[in-house]
Design a protein around this motif. Sequence first.
Motif, PDB file in Angstrom:
ATOM      1  N   MET A 190       0.849  -1.194   0.000  1.00 20.59           N
ATOM      2  CA  MET A 190       0.000   0.000   0.000  1.00 20.59           C
ATOM      3  C   MET A 190       0.884   1.243   0.000  1.00 20.59           C
ATOM      4  O   MET A 190       1.852   1.323   0.763  1.00 20.59           O
ATOM      5  N   SER A 191       0.586   2.199  -0.857  1.00 18.06           N
ATOM      6  CA  SER A 191       1.445   3.365  -1.006  1.00 18.06           C
ATOM      7  C   SER A 191       1.263   4.341   0.153  1.00 18.06           C
ATOM      8  O   SER A 191       0.190   4.465   0.729  1.00 18.06           O
ATOM      9  N   THR A 192       2.372   5.012   0.471  1.00 21.02           N
ATOM     10  CA  THR A 192       2.383   6.042   1.497  1.00 21.02           C
ATOM     11  C   THR A 192       2.939   7.315   0.881  1.00 21.02           C
ATOM     12  O   THR A 192       3.976   7.281   0.212  1.00 21.02           O
ATOM     13  N   SER A 212      -1.601   7.255   4.265  1.00 19.10           N
ATOM     14  CA  SER A 212      -1.759   5.986   3.562  1.00 19.10           C
ATOM     15  C   SER A 212      -3.181   5.487   3.734  1.00 19.10           C
ATOM     16  O   SER A 212      -3.907   5.906   4.634  1.00 19.10           O
ATOM     17  N   GLY A 213      -3.588   4.573   2.849  1.00 13.39           N
ATOM     18  CA  GLY A 213      -4.903   3.967   2.946  1.00 13.39           C
ATOM     19  C   GLY A 213      -6.004   4.844   2.388  1.00 13.39           C
ATOM     20  O   GLY A 213      -5.773   5.867   1.750  1.00 13.39           O
ATOM     21  N   SER A 214      -7.242   4.423   2.653  1.00 11.47           N
ATOM     22  CA  SER A 214      -8.423   5.158   2.207  1.00 11.47           C
ATOM     23  C   SER A 214      -9.563   4.882   3.171  1.00 11.47           C
ATOM     24  O   SER A 214      -9.527   3.934   3.948  1.00 11.47           O
ATOM     25  N   GLY A 215     -10.568   5.737   3.108  1.00 15.21           N
ATOM     26  CA  GLY A 215     -11.710   5.589   4.002  1.00 15.21           C
ATOM     27  C   GLY A 215     -11.689   6.653   5.079  1.00 15.21           C
ATOM     28  O   GLY A 215     -10.988   7.671   4.965  1.00 15.21           O
ATOM     29  N   LEU A 242       2.087  -0.059  12.719  1.00 10.35           N
ATOM     30  CA  LEU A 242       0.681   0.080  13.114  1.00 10.35           C
ATOM     31  C   LEU A 242      -0.085   0.843  12.048  1.00 10.35           C
ATOM     32  O   LEU A 242      -1.208   0.462  11.690  1.00 10.35           O
ATOM     33  N   ALA A 243       0.515   1.908  11.507  1.00 10.26           N
ATOM     34  CA  ALA A 243      -0.141   2.697  10.466  1.00 10.26           C
ATOM     35  C   ALA A 243      -0.456   1.840   9.250  1.00 10.26           C
ATOM     36  O   ALA A 243      -1.543   1.953   8.653  1.00 10.26           O
ATOM     37  N   ALA A 244       0.476   0.971   8.862  1.00  9.59           N
ATOM     38  CA  ALA A 244       0.258   0.119   7.696  1.00  9.59           C
ATOM     39  C   ALA A 244      -0.915  -0.825   7.917  1.00  9.59           C
ATOM     40  O   ALA A 244      -1.707  -1.090   6.993  1.00  9.59           O
ATOM     41  N   LEU A 245      -1.062  -1.336   9.128  1.00 11.77           N
ATOM     42  CA  LEU A 245      -2.171  -2.242   9.427  1.00 11.77           C
ATOM     43  C   LEU A 245      -3.502  -1.491   9.436  1.00 11.77           C
ATOM     44  O   LEU A 245      -4.508  -1.981   8.913  1.00 11.77           O
ATOM     45  N   LEU A 246      -3.512  -0.307  10.007  1.00  9.45           N
ATOM     46  CA  LEU A 246      -4.746   0.478  10.050  1.00  9.45           C
ATOM     47  C   LEU A 246      -5.131   0.975   8.665  1.00  9.45           C
ATOM     48  O   LEU A 246      -6.317   1.160   8.369  1.00  9.45           O
ATOM     49  N   GLU A 264      -1.531  -6.988  17.269  1.00 12.12           N
ATOM     50  CA  GLU A 264      -2.440  -7.238  18.391  1.00 12.12           C
ATOM     51  C   GLU A 264      -3.140  -5.954  18.828  1.00 12.12           C
ATOM     52  O   GLU A 264      -4.272  -5.981  19.300  1.00 12.12           O
ATOM     53  N   LEU A 265      -2.472  -4.828  18.657  1.00 10.64           N
ATOM     54  CA  LEU A 265      -3.068  -3.549  19.020  1.00 10.64           C
ATOM     55  C   LEU A 265      -4.031  -3.055  17.944  1.00 10.64           C
ATOM     56  O   LEU A 265      -5.071  -2.470  18.246  1.00 10.64           O
ATOM     57  N   ALA A 266      -3.698  -3.319  16.695  1.00 13.95           N
ATOM     58  CA  ALA A 266      -4.518  -2.815  15.587  1.00 13.95           C
ATOM     59  C   ALA A 266      -5.925  -3.410  15.596  1.00 13.95           C
ATOM     60  O   ALA A 266      -6.899  -2.710  15.296  1.00 13.95           O
ATOM     61  N   ALA A 267      -6.049  -4.692  15.935  1.00 16.03           N
ATOM     62  CA  ALA A 267      -7.344  -5.370  15.832  1.00 16.03           C
ATOM     63  C   ALA A 267      -8.443  -4.674  16.636  1.00 16.03           C
ATOM     64  O   ALA A 267      -9.512  -4.357  16.079  1.00 16.03           O
TER      65      ALA A 267
END
Length: 269
Positions: free
Chosen positions: A1-3, A21-24, A43-47, A258-261
Amino acid sequence: MSTTKHAVRSQDGTEIAFEESGSGPAVVLVSSALADRSDARKLAALLAEHFTVINYDRRGRGASGNAADYAVEREIEDIAALIEHAGGSASLFGSSSGAVLALRAAAELDVERLAAYEPPFVVEKGDFGPPWDFARHIDALLADDRRGAAVKYFMTKAQGMPGFVVAMMRLMPGVWSGLKAMAHTLPHDIAVMGDSQQGEPLKAEEWSTASPALVLTGGKSPAGFHSAARAIAEVLPTAEHRTLPGLNHGAVMMAPAELAAPIVEFLRG
């Protein structure tokens, strides 16, 4: 995913750098003491699989600018500028003193949702907290340009880190030099904490926000973090406290999955 890398100008003209990064729906990540956006990249990549993530350098850190006169209000204005960049609507996630800054911002700004990991309030007598002259001692060390000593004092007296662990960190040049580079921002986090580490109950009028809030603690963290989380959850009108088994205070870097979930679950509503 691009940043992609960006910057916004805060109300006082200070440039605040961030990665997006990401969308939504947007979520802004607020870092802890002696941390910049690099600490939360995993964490940012997971979110970012679920949200538009704005992972920024707090003022005085990383690629962000600074100002001669610091005030907590300026940091809240930085967050406001990032929310404006996101279209005027965003949630916040903060860790440790960054969680306290996020809480202060949510009390002032229109924030969709707020997730906080282990805000280090000291709300009960006997819980671990910095000594009464902590701020003065940090100021004195920085005035003498003893940046490494200031970092060590913070880690041992505010975070409760054993001295031998700090000694090991000093043997990791890349890590230690990065911490020393941010030592001048320690008074910022001390100001963010205010008088909330004196072993006294939190004042509801200081922390009240209408935003739904989730306060998280790690199952391996000291009891004081759990007391603090329960205390802030009790004074917020729409908050819940959850404990995540197996995690400790360093979960942002050590256990991001584990924190992202639970953050994803909460921010989705």
